[in-house]
Design an enzyme around this catalytic site. Structure first.
Site, PDB file in Angstrom:
ATOM      1  N   GLY A  55       4.294  -7.310  -7.542  1.00  0.00           N
ATOM      2  CA  GLY A  55       5.575  -6.716  -7.915  1.00  0.00           C
ATOM      3  C   GLY A  55       5.622  -6.523  -9.418  1.00  0.00           C
ATOM      4  O   GLY A  55       4.867  -7.162 -10.154  1.00  0.00           O
ATOM      5  N   CYS A  81      -1.004 -11.720  -6.510  1.00  0.00           N
ATOM      6  CA  CYS A  81      -0.457 -11.362  -7.819  1.00  0.00           C
ATOM      7  C   CYS A  81       0.936 -11.973  -8.011  1.00  0.00           C
ATOM      8  O   CYS A  81       1.068 -13.185  -8.078  1.00  0.00           O
ATOM      9  CB  CYS A  81      -0.473  -9.846  -7.982  1.00  0.00           C
ATOM     10  SG  CYS A  81      -0.215  -9.335  -9.688  1.00  0.00           S
ATOM     11  N   TYR A  82       1.993 -11.182  -8.038  1.00  0.00           N
ATOM     12  CA  TYR A  82       3.351 -11.739  -8.159  1.00  0.00           C
ATOM     13  C   TYR A  82       3.570 -12.783  -7.071  1.00  0.00           C
ATOM     14  O   TYR A  82       4.183 -13.827  -7.296  1.00  0.00           O
ATOM     15  CB  TYR A  82       4.364 -10.603  -8.010  1.00  0.00           C
ATOM     16  CG  TYR A  82       5.811 -11.015  -8.195  1.00  0.00           C
ATOM     17  CD1 TYR A  82       6.425 -10.883  -9.441  1.00  0.00           C
ATOM     18  CD2 TYR A  82       6.567 -11.513  -7.130  1.00  0.00           C
ATOM     19  CE1 TYR A  82       7.755 -11.253  -9.615  1.00  0.00           C
ATOM     20  CE2 TYR A  82       7.896 -11.880  -7.304  1.00  0.00           C
ATOM     21  CZ  TYR A  82       8.489 -11.749  -8.548  1.00  0.00           C
ATOM     22  OH  TYR A  82       9.794 -12.113  -8.718  1.00  0.00           O
ATOM     23  N   HIS A 169      -6.106  -8.220  -6.778  1.00  0.00           N
ATOM     24  CA  HIS A 169      -5.625  -7.430  -5.623  1.00  0.00           C
ATOM     25  C   HIS A 169      -6.759  -7.188  -4.619  1.00  0.00           C
ATOM     26  O   HIS A 169      -7.553  -6.262  -4.802  1.00  0.00           O
ATOM     27  CB  HIS A 169      -5.060  -6.089  -6.110  1.00  0.00           C
ATOM     28  CG  HIS A 169      -3.753  -6.241  -6.797  1.00  0.00           C
ATOM     29  ND1 HIS A 169      -2.561  -6.244  -6.127  1.00  0.00           N
ATOM     30  CD2 HIS A 169      -3.472  -6.455  -8.103  1.00  0.00           C
ATOM     31  CE1 HIS A 169      -1.573  -6.425  -6.980  1.00  0.00           C
ATOM     32  NE2 HIS A 169      -2.096  -6.566  -8.192  1.00  0.00           N
ATOM     33  N   GLU A 171      -6.496  -5.927  -1.756  1.00  0.00           N
ATOM     34  CA  GLU A 171      -6.212  -4.782  -0.883  1.00  0.00           C
ATOM     35  C   GLU A 171      -6.709  -3.454  -1.440  1.00  0.00           C
ATOM     36  O   GLU A 171      -6.795  -2.473  -0.702  1.00  0.00           O
ATOM     37  CB  GLU A 171      -4.698  -4.705  -0.607  1.00  0.00           C
ATOM     38  CG  GLU A 171      -3.801  -4.305  -1.778  1.00  0.00           C
ATOM     39  CD  GLU A 171      -3.461  -5.455  -2.724  1.00  0.00           C
ATOM     40  OE1 GLU A 171      -4.178  -6.465  -2.736  1.00  0.00           O
ATOM     41  OE2 GLU A 171      -2.476  -5.321  -3.484  1.00  0.00           O
ATOM     42  N   GLY A 224       2.562  22.100  16.892  1.00  0.00           N
ATOM     43  CA  GLY A 224       1.130  22.325  16.662  1.00  0.00           C
ATOM     44  C   GLY A 224       0.580  21.314  15.674  1.00  0.00           C
ATOM     45  O   GLY A 224      -0.628  21.125  15.573  1.00  0.00           O
ATOM     46  N   ASP A 227       1.651  15.097  14.356  1.00  0.00           N
ATOM     47  CA  ASP A 227       2.640  14.131  14.829  1.00  0.00           C
ATOM     48  C   ASP A 227       3.320  14.589  16.116  1.00  0.00           C
ATOM     49  O   ASP A 227       3.442  13.826  17.075  1.00  0.00           O
ATOM     50  CB  ASP A 227       3.720  13.881  13.761  1.00  0.00           C
ATOM     51  CG  ASP A 227       3.108  13.444  12.450  1.00  0.00           C
ATOM     52  OD1 ASP A 227       1.935  13.028  12.467  1.00  0.00           O
ATOM     53  OD2 ASP A 227       3.777  13.528  11.417  1.00  0.00           O
ATOM     54  N   SER A 228       3.757  15.853  16.126  1.00  0.00           N
ATOM     55  CA  SER A 228       4.470  16.294  17.325  1.00  0.00           C
ATOM     56  C   SER A 228       3.514  16.395  18.520  1.00  0.00           C
ATOM     57  O   SER A 228       3.911  16.126  19.653  1.00  0.00           O
ATOM     58  CB  SER A 228       5.199  17.618  17.079  1.00  0.00           C
ATOM     59  OG  SER A 228       4.287  18.664  16.903  1.00  0.00           O
ATOM     60  N   LYS A 366      -0.196   7.464   9.414  1.00  0.00           N
ATOM     61  CA  LYS A 366      -0.785   8.739   9.850  1.00  0.00           C
ATOM     62  C   LYS A 366      -2.185   8.560  10.475  1.00  0.00           C
ATOM     63  O   LYS A 366      -2.489   9.160  11.494  1.00  0.00           O
ATOM     64  CB  LYS A 366      -0.892   9.668   8.631  1.00  0.00           C
ATOM     65  CG  LYS A 366      -1.234  11.083   8.975  1.00  0.00           C
ATOM     66  CD  LYS A 366       0.009  11.815   9.362  1.00  0.00           C
ATOM     67  CE  LYS A 366      -0.209  13.278   9.587  1.00  0.00           C
ATOM     68  NZ  LYS A 366       1.067  13.968   9.783  1.00  0.00           N
TER      69      LYS A 366
END
Ligand code: XMP
Length: 510
Positions: A55, A81-82, A169, A171, A224, A227-228, A366
């Site tokens: 943070g 970290c934080y 970090h 990640e 198309g 996601d949909s 996604k």
């Protein structure tokens, strides 16, 4: 959901979402929760492990974000970290402002007397640091497991209490073997199972959709896009033809995409797909219009009109499916917020469409949506489709949008993208397209002068569409593409390549 869950408590760090994604990449379900809600949510749901994020604040400041350590009793914790500094402070250690802010790569030196399973297995000693405060003394019961030349307590742990902290970090990709740290915490200490997979997600969602929807029907608009399409495939698996899929064919998609939607959903999924061919309506409404915002507005309004015109067929639906993804949920601030996503290109929805919402993808990032799509059997071209604007080719054709100008754009776009694909140059591209300019240029073909339209090719790299850079496509490839376009696409006599980055340009042309 029945999964073991890891909560990542967000203290405002720029990498918090990334921590959630990394945990999920190991097959462990993870959610991000704001620090302000941490105590109540942890008490209510008892996650299997908690990670405290980085943070921007200092734990030494009055009013700095914090957490009630009592609610974490018995839950394995990793502070980053934080998060590490906060653990130090709250558990009886000391934190100080470092004499210098530390930012960038550092070499991690494990403490030879404390073989830590999180640190000792790291195959690379480079770690990414970004902090102003640092831990001065570890809390009682903790041992220091690693340091760097400028950070004496770069990692600490109290394995018997299942509590760990790292100043760096793990990640980010700048820490090349950070995954060993996360993996060690999740599997060796928190003893989690890797039970979060696309199959388990599909099974659970199918059950949950069936329960929620009962004997009702769900309206699912298919554009198309990824996601949909994935959402529709999931609904079809769950409730078959009670998933009422609607595809508005406005004529502004890329070449063959509309056919692919129809083929996939009708032939492959045997979906209850209603195709509303609205091309006449859209081209009619766009005739003579050149002003960009008006074009956008007309396209949005005509979407709504199509739904209005078919209201009687669609009103029988009890639910409206919406392709909200996990980043939208996080950004909306509350895990339970279910707002209708308002795109700047859609001019609202008709009143009768404010039915009950279901959002079957709201837990997914996604890349997870893509994986689920593959599992459900969607074609690779659909699953890998690039982001495409709601108003479609309408924002890539400068000036008037006519059938003829759409044809030129579609054909040029097809050549550009197939050439990139054939040469394997499409990988790593965020978006690529051909757009049409609103001028005419002179050329010569055979013995005749031509006075025709130029297309512009655009290909960008980006992480999130907020910034973008033009892709460095080899000159010979661009030359070959330009030659094909002017030879094969009737009406086009010149090709430009857009080199501008975003900002100051945008990805789309208008
Ligand atoms: P720009 O052109 O602003 O685009 O750099 C950023 C991202 O947003 C997409 N985009 C749109 N999406 N309706 C949409 O649904 C729009 O009107 C629109 N304009 C841009 C664009 O494709 C890119 O991914």
């Amino acid at each position: 959901m029945t999964h073991q869950t890891v909560y990542v408590v967000d203290f405002g760090g720029q990498y918090t979402q990334l921590i959630v994604r990394r945990v999920r990449e190991f097959g462990v379900y993870s959610e991000m929760i704001p620090w302000t809600e941490a105590a109540s949510r942890i008490q209510a749901h008892r996650p299997s492990a908690v990670i405290l994020s980085g943070g921007p604040r200092s734990v030494l400041e009055a009013g700095a974000p914090t957490i009630d350590m009592d609610v974490l009793k018995g839950i394995p914790i990793l502070g980053i970290c934080y998060g590490q500094q906060l653990m130090a402070l709250l558990l009886g250690g000391r934190v100080e402002k470092a004499s210098l802010k530390e930012y960038g790569h550092r070499t991690l030196v494990p403490n030879p007397e404390v073989p830590s399973s999180l640190i000792a297995g790291m195959a690379n000693d480079q770690v990414w640091m970004s902090h102003g405060d640092q831990v001065l003394s570890a809390p009682p019961g903790f041992v220091v497991s690693a340091s760097t030349d400028s950070c004496p307590i770069a990692a600490f742990e109290n394995p018997s209490a299942n509590q760990f902290g790292v100043q760096f970090h793990p990640e980010v990709t700048h820490t090349p073997d950070g995954k060993t740290v996360l993996k060690g915490f999740l599997f060796d200490h928190a003893k989690l199972k890797a039970d979060w997979t696309s199959e388990s997600f599909i099974d659970e969602q199918v059950d949950s959709i069936r329960q929620t929807v009962g004997a009702g029907k769900v309206l699912c608009a298919v554009s198309g896009g990824v996601d949909s399409s994935v959402m529709a495939a999931l609904l079809i698996k769950a409730i078959g033809e009670r998933a009422v899929c609607v595809f508005v064919d406005h004529g502004l998609l890329r070449l063959h995409e509309a056919d692919q939607v129809k083929e996939t959903f009708l032939d492959h999924f045997h979906a209850n797909l209603k195709v509303f061919d609205a091309q006449e309506q859209f081209f009619g409404a766009l005739a003579g219009v050149t002003e960009p915002e008006r074009k956008r507005k007309i396209i949005g309004e005509n979407f709504v009109k199509v739904f209005e015109d078919h209201a009687s067929e669609l009103k029988e639906c009890d639910f409206l499916a919406q392709g909200t993804l996990y980043p939208d949920v996080i950004e909306s601030g509350s895990p339970t917020a279910a707002k209708i996503k308002t795109h700047h290109n859609v001019g609202g929805l008709p009143d009768w469409m404010t039915m009950k919402l279901i959002e079957p993808l709201r837990w997914l990032f996604k890349d997870e949506v893509r994986e689920v799509g593959r599992r459900l059997g969607l074609p690779e071209e659909m699953v890998e489709r690039e982001p495409f604007p709601g108003p479609g080719l309408g924002v890539r054709i400068l000036g008037e949008v006519t059938r003829e100008r759409v044809r030129m754009t579609q054909e040029s776009d097809w050549i550009f993208r197939s050439e990139l694909k054939e040469r394997g140059l499409n990988k790593g591209i965020w978006q690529s397209y051909a757009g049409l300019l609103d001028v005419k240029t002179v050329g010569v073909m055979g013995d005749e002068r031509t006075y025709e339209q130029p297309v512009v090719l655009r290909a960008v790299q980006s992480e999130d569409a907020m910034t973008a850079r033009a892709v460095n496509i080899p000159f010979e490839v661009l030359e070959a593409i330009a030659s094909r376009i002017v030879n094969e696409v009737h009406g086009v006599n010149r090709v430009f390549y857009d080199l501008t980055s975003k900002p100051p340009a945008t990805i789309e042309l208008e």
